[in-house]
Motif scaffolding. Structure first.
Motif, mmCIF file in Angstrom:
data_model
loop_
_atom_site.group_PDB
_atom_site.id
_atom_site.type_symbol
_atom_site.label_atom_id
_atom_site.label_comp_id
_atom_site.label_asym_id
_atom_site.label_seq_id
_atom_site.Cartn_x
_atom_site.Cartn_y
_atom_site.Cartn_z
ATOM 1 N N PRO A 6 0.791 -1.303 0.036
ATOM 2 C CA PRO A 6 -0.152 0.058 -0.027
ATOM 3 C C PRO A 6 0.897 1.327 0.109
ATOM 4 N N CYS A 7 0.242 2.549 -0.683
ATOM 5 C CA CYS A 7 0.926 3.447 -0.242
ATOM 6 C C CYS A 7 1.437 4.062 1.139
ATOM 7 N N GLN A 8 2.213 4.877 1.321
ATOM 8 C CA GLN A 8 2.657 5.167 2.595
ATOM 9 C C GLN A 8 2.673 6.570 2.788
ATOM 10 N N VAL A 27 2.992 11.807 -0.948
ATOM 11 C CA VAL A 27 1.678 11.274 -0.333
ATOM 12 C C VAL A 27 1.560 11.854 1.040
ATOM 13 N N ILE A 30 -3.968 9.190 2.981
ATOM 14 C CA ILE A 30 -4.558 8.248 2.359
ATOM 15 C C ILE A 30 -6.063 8.316 2.226
ATOM 16 N N GLU A 33 -8.440 2.892 -0.275
ATOM 17 C CA GLU A 33 -7.452 1.835 -1.148
ATOM 18 C C GLU A 33 -7.538 2.253 -2.406
ATOM 19 N N VAL A 36 -5.307 8.798 -2.916
ATOM 20 C CA VAL A 36 -4.408 9.391 -2.076
ATOM 21 C C VAL A 36 -4.544 10.829 -2.160
ATOM 22 N N LYS A 51 -6.360 15.343 -4.741
ATOM 23 C CA LYS A 51 -6.714 13.831 -4.586
ATOM 24 C C LYS A 51 -6.474 13.044 -5.939
ATOM 25 N N VAL A 54 -4.582 6.024 -7.545
ATOM 26 C CA VAL A 54 -3.436 5.460 -7.516
ATOM 27 C C VAL A 54 -3.146 4.693 -8.667
ATOM 28 N N CYS A 105 0.521 1.323 -6.034
ATOM 29 C CA CYS A 105 0.020 1.453 -4.703
ATOM 30 C C CYS A 105 -0.555 0.085 -4.439
#
Length: 106
Positions: A6-8, A27, A30, A33, A36, A51, A54, A105
């Motif tokens: 996942p993105c962090q 980023v 979040i 899912e 981001v 916004k 991903v 992501c």
């Protein structure tokens, strides 16, 4: 269950679609899912993040510890820290250091 990485928060990404394609951002949030929140500290400030889907970004295997810690501790980050994180990444990549783990992501 979520598959893939996942993105962090604090992760540097390359925008691949839209008006800002080809630019780097960080980023800063979040949403879920699929989405981001991105900011770069100059054109896109922390208070007004973009916004982004991903699927329209390329995730880089670089996380700015300054940005991540600031957001996790205080819920905010200065635009200067965002600019610094991106400048540091861009100058490091121009020195010829390899960029590892490019991906998406999810």
């Amino acid at each position: 269950m979520h598959t893939g990485s996942p993105c962090q928060i604090g992760q540097i990404v390359l925008i691949t679609h839209g008006r800002e394609a080809g630019q780097y951002a960080v980023v800063v949030g979040i949403v879920d899912e699929r989405f981001v929140l991105l900011a770069d500290g100059s054109k896109r400030k922390f208070d007004f993040p973009k916004k982004k889907n991903v699927q329209h970004i390329k995730l880089l295997d670089i996380i700015s510890p300054e940005v991540k810690n600031s957001i996790l501790e205080t819920g905010r980050v200065t635009n200067g820290k965002l600019r610094y994180a991106l400048m540091k990444y861009v100058t490091d990549s121009k020195k010829g250091e390899p960029i590892h783990g490019e991906g998406r992501c999810n």
